[in-house]
Design a protein around this motif. Structure first.
Motif, PDB file in Angstrom:
ATOM      1  N   GLY A 219      55.773  53.310  13.810  1.00 57.53           N
ATOM      2  CA  GLY A 219      55.041  52.522  12.826  1.00 57.53           C
ATOM      3  C   GLY A 219      54.347  51.321  13.442  1.00 57.53           C
ATOM      4  N   LEU A 220      55.028  50.653  14.366  1.00 55.11           N
ATOM      5  CA  LEU A 220      54.424  49.501  15.045  1.00 55.11           C
ATOM      6  C   LEU A 220      53.240  49.928  15.912  1.00 55.11           C
ATOM      7  CD1 LEU A 220      57.619  47.502  16.093  1.00 55.11           C
ATOM      8  CD2 LEU A 220      56.005  46.945  14.258  1.00 55.11           C
ATOM      9  N   GLN A 221      53.353  51.094  16.553  1.00 55.73           N
ATOM     10  CA  GLN A 221      52.232  51.613  17.342  1.00 55.73           C
ATOM     11  C   GLN A 221      51.007  51.816  16.463  1.00 55.73           C
ATOM     12  OE1 GLN A 221      54.027  55.077  19.532  1.00 55.73           O
ATOM     13  NE2 GLN A 221      52.681  54.369  21.133  1.00 55.73           N
ATOM     14  N   THR A 222      51.229  52.384  15.283  1.00 54.09           N
ATOM     15  CA  THR A 222      50.110  52.639  14.372  1.00 54.09           C
ATOM     16  C   THR A 222      49.485  51.329  13.909  1.00 54.09           C
ATOM     17  OG1 THR A 222      51.243  54.652  13.614  1.00 54.09           O
ATOM     18  CG2 THR A 222      49.444  53.827  12.257  1.00 54.09           C
ATOM     19  N   ILE A 223      50.324  50.367  13.560  1.00 54.10           N
ATOM     20  CA  ILE A 223      49.812  49.074  13.105  1.00 54.10           C
ATOM     21  C   ILE A 223      49.088  48.344  14.242  1.00 54.10           C
ATOM     22  CG2 ILE A 223      50.517  46.781  12.290  1.00 54.10           C
ATOM     23  CD1 ILE A 223      52.743  48.128  10.701  1.00 54.10           C
ATOM     24  N   SER A 224      49.550  48.546  15.488  1.00 58.58           N
ATOM     25  CA  SER A 224      48.964  47.828  16.626  1.00 58.58           C
ATOM     26  C   SER A 224      47.489  48.146  16.836  1.00 58.58           C
ATOM     27  CB  SER A 224      49.748  48.151  17.906  1.00 58.58           C
ATOM     28  OG  SER A 224      49.506  49.484  18.328  1.00 58.58           O
ATOM     29  N   VAL A 225      47.042  49.304  16.369  1.00 54.70           N
ATOM     30  CA  VAL A 225      45.617  49.653  16.480  1.00 54.70           C
ATOM     31  C   VAL A 225      44.760  48.648  15.712  1.00 54.70           C
ATOM     32  CG1 VAL A 225      43.910  51.421  15.856  1.00 54.70           C
ATOM     33  CG2 VAL A 225      46.098  52.092  16.879  1.00 54.70           C
ATOM     34  N   PHE A 226      45.358  48.040  14.691  1.00 53.68           N
ATOM     35  CA  PHE A 226      44.649  47.053  13.880  1.00 53.68           C
ATOM     36  C   PHE A 226      45.117  45.636  14.213  1.00 53.68           C
ATOM     37  CE2 PHE A 226      45.047  51.020  11.588  1.00 53.68           C
ATOM     38  CZ  PHE A 226      43.767  51.258  11.122  1.00 53.68           C
ATOM     39  N   SER A 227      45.492  45.405  15.474  1.00 57.15           N
ATOM     40  CA  SER A 227      46.130  44.145  15.852  1.00 57.15           C
ATOM     41  C   SER A 227      45.280  42.919  15.512  1.00 57.15           C
ATOM     42  CB  SER A 227      46.461  44.147  17.353  1.00 57.15           C
ATOM     43  OG  SER A 227      45.302  44.412  18.119  1.00 57.15           O
ATOM     44  N   GLU A 228      43.960  43.005  15.723  1.00 62.53           N
ATOM     45  CA  GLU A 228      43.118  41.846  15.406  1.00 62.53           C
ATOM     46  C   GLU A 228      43.145  41.549  13.915  1.00 62.53           C
ATOM     47  OE1 GLU A 228      41.370  44.722  16.366  1.00 62.53           O
ATOM     48  OE2 GLU A 228      41.461  44.525  18.548  1.00 62.53           O
ATOM     49  N   THR A 229      43.018  42.619  13.118  1.00 60.26           N
ATOM     50  CA  THR A 229      43.048  42.450  11.667  1.00 60.26           C
ATOM     51  C   THR A 229      44.395  41.900  11.201  1.00 60.26           C
ATOM     52  OG1 THR A 229      41.517  44.307  11.407  1.00 60.26           O
ATOM     53  CG2 THR A 229      42.749  43.633   9.464  1.00 60.26           C
ATOM     54  N   VAL A 230      45.472  42.408  11.782  1.00 57.00           N
ATOM     55  CA  VAL A 230      46.813  41.970  11.403  1.00 57.00           C
ATOM     56  C   VAL A 230      46.999  40.489  11.713  1.00 57.00           C
ATOM     57  CG1 VAL A 230      49.278  42.220  11.912  1.00 57.00           C
ATOM     58  CG2 VAL A 230      47.861  44.249  11.627  1.00 57.00           C
ATOM     59  N   MET A 231      46.561  40.059  12.914  1.00 59.54           N
ATOM     60  CA  MET A 231      46.701  38.657  13.291  1.00 59.54           C
ATOM     61  C   MET A 231      45.947  37.742  12.328  1.00 59.54           C
ATOM     62  SD  MET A 231      48.689  38.063  15.873  1.00 59.54           S
ATOM     63  CE  MET A 231      48.103  36.462  16.401  1.00 59.54           C
ATOM     64  N   VAL A 232      44.734  38.133  11.990  1.00 58.53           N
ATOM     65  CA  VAL A 232      43.931  37.305  11.086  1.00 58.53           C
ATOM     66  C   VAL A 232      44.549  37.278   9.694  1.00 58.53           C
ATOM     67  CG1 VAL A 232      41.697  37.090   9.942  1.00 58.53           C
ATOM     68  CG2 VAL A 232      41.797  37.626  12.383  1.00 58.53           C
ATOM     69  N   ARG A 233      44.959  38.442   9.195  1.00 58.02           N
ATOM     70  CA  ARG A 233      45.549  38.501   7.855  1.00 58.02           C
ATOM     71  C   ARG A 233      46.843  37.691   7.776  1.00 58.02           C
ATOM     72  NH1 ARG A 233      44.873  42.659   3.868  1.00 58.02           N
ATOM     73  NH2 ARG A 233      42.751  43.475   3.943  1.00 58.02           N
ATOM     74  N   LEU A 234      47.704  37.830   8.811  1.00 58.65           N
ATOM     75  CA  LEU A 234      48.944  37.056   8.822  1.00 58.65           C
ATOM     76  C   LEU A 234      48.654  35.565   8.861  1.00 58.65           C
ATOM     77  CD1 LEU A 234      51.327  39.042  11.221  1.00 58.65           C
ATOM     78  CD2 LEU A 234      51.653  38.600   8.783  1.00 58.65           C
ATOM     79  N   SER A 235      47.716  35.173   9.685  1.00 62.49           N
ATOM     80  CA  SER A 235      47.380  33.752   9.797  1.00 62.49           C
ATOM     81  C   SER A 235      46.853  33.200   8.481  1.00 62.49           C
ATOM     82  CB  SER A 235      46.331  33.550  10.901  1.00 62.49           C
ATOM     83  OG  SER A 235      46.825  33.960  12.153  1.00 62.49           O
ATOM     84  N   ILE A 236      45.994  33.978   7.818  1.00 64.01           N
ATOM     85  CA  ILE A 236      45.441  33.525   6.531  1.00 64.01           C
ATOM     86  C   ILE A 236      46.539  33.416   5.483  1.00 64.01           C
ATOM     87  CG2 ILE A 236      43.940  34.209   4.623  1.00 64.01           C
ATOM     88  CD1 ILE A 236      42.007  35.358   6.692  1.00 64.01           C
ATOM     89  N   MET A 237      47.446  34.416   5.455  1.00 66.73           N
ATOM     90  CA  MET A 237      48.535  34.376   4.475  1.00 66.73           C
ATOM     91  C   MET A 237      49.424  33.153   4.695  1.00 66.73           C
ATOM     92  SD  MET A 237      49.746  38.335   3.805  1.00 66.73           S
ATOM     93  CE  MET A 237      49.745  38.880   5.491  1.00 66.73           C
ATOM     94  N   ILE A 238      49.756  32.880   5.963  1.00 64.36           N
ATOM     95  CA  ILE A 238      50.584  31.708   6.273  1.00 64.36           C
ATOM     96  C   ILE A 238      49.839  30.425   5.933  1.00 64.36           C
ATOM     97  CG2 ILE A 238      51.749  30.441   8.111  1.00 64.36           C
ATOM     98  CD1 ILE A 238      52.174  33.132   9.523  1.00 64.36           C
TER      99      ILE A 238
END
Length: 315
Positions: A219-238
């Motif tokens: 699951g983490l491998q699959t999510i890692s493909v979207f790593s840039e999007t994940v970082m931005v989304r997490l940062s915005i949520m925080i």
């Protein structure tokens, strides 16, 4: 009739592969498919037995090949090597990717092909309409799908079992993301997707080697493909959470008669520091993304051939 190549990774599950070949032979016989089987030996520690493709047992399958890798690369990279090998030959019309253990039901290939014929301009994905695993797995899978949607903005309800028209294969093998996850690469490819409902079947033989840790890593491998999007989304949520907390503290202090602890100023200062850190992280992430786009990554179409040790033609 169109030429169909079936790509399936194998790690020690030789009996499952033998059973898969038998089922695919029956499938080809019933439906008149021109079908080739390409098994990717992902550095198996158990030698391949002689009965995988005994003479006369697979009369309706055009050929069975074992692509032996130099070492164990893992499920997703084995698929990437297999797709690259098929693309190099350029003699297949449809490519089916499936597991060799039987949980991807060979009979569902008929439905995938029918969906393709109705929608020829897309990749057909086997969507799990019903899962056969226990309640604990189903619960965690439900959580994973919701988390995936929250972090990436994409909905996912499928795995590797899919049908790829040959016209799209070069799009996939030139993406470095294919090393990490086929399903995520397909999502990011912007190729039209066709979902075909399936039910996960039972294994042909033995027990699954997929444990909870392996599932989390996958699951983490699959999510890692979207790593840039994940970082931005997490940062915005925080950032939004901290901003709301900051606004709440200030509002309570200035506009209400509620008792507020004397260290309110310290809380406000800490929240400002957190906001500054988040801003710095966002800026650093943006620069990292821009830098990575200027660096030559490993691309399956270029590098996959170096992982192939040998190709054995069984029939």
């Amino acid at each position: 009739m169109k030429q169909i190549a079936v790509i399936t990774p194998v790690y020690n599950d030789w009996e499952c592969l033998r059973q898969l070949c038998i089922h695919l032979n029956r499938l080809a016989e019933r439906n008149g498919y021109n079908l080739r089987i390409i098994a990717i030996n992902d550095g198996s520690s158990i030698p391949m037995p002689d009965n995988i493709c005994a003479d006369g047992t697979l009369p309706c399958v055009q050929s069975v090949e074992i692509v032996e890798l130099q070492c164990n690369l893992g499920h997703q990279r084995a698929i990437a090597v297999g797709l690259t090998e098929v693309a190099r030959r350029d003699d297949q019309d449809l490519i089916v990717i499936m597991d060799s253990d039987g949980e991807d039901n060979p009979d569902d290939i008929v439905g995938l092909i029918e969906s393709h014929e109705k929608n020829p301009n897309g990749i057909v994905l086997a969507q799990r309409a019903k899962r056969s695993e226990g309640m604990l797995f189903v619960m965690f899978y439900w959580i994973y799908k919701r988390l995936f949607l929250l972090l990436t903005g994409y909905s996912i309800s499928f795995g590797n079992f899919s049908l790829v028209p040959s016209g799209f294969i070069h799009n996939l093998i030139h993406s470095p993301n294919l090393w990490s996850s086929l399903s995520a690469t397909i999502l990011r490819s912007r190729i039209p997707l066709v979902l075909h409902p399936t039910v996960r079947a039972q294994r042909f033989s033995g027990t699954s080697k997929m444990n909870f840790t392996a599932l989390v890593l996958n699951g983490l491998q699959t999510i890692s493909v979207f790593s840039e999007t994940v970082m931005v989304r997490l940062s915005i949520m925080i950032f939004v959470t901290v901003l709301v907390a900051l606004g709440t503290v200030i509002s309570l202090r200035l506009f209400t008669d509620l008792l507020v602890p004397g260290f309110t100023s310290e809380i406000i200062g800490i929240l400002f520091i957190v906001i500054l850190q988040i801003g710095t992280m966002l800026g650093g992430t943006g620069l990292l993304v821009l830098h990575n786009r200027s660096v030559m990554p490993m691309i399956p179409a270029i590098h996959a051939a170096s992982f192939i040790r040998n190709i054995i033609l069984l029939r």
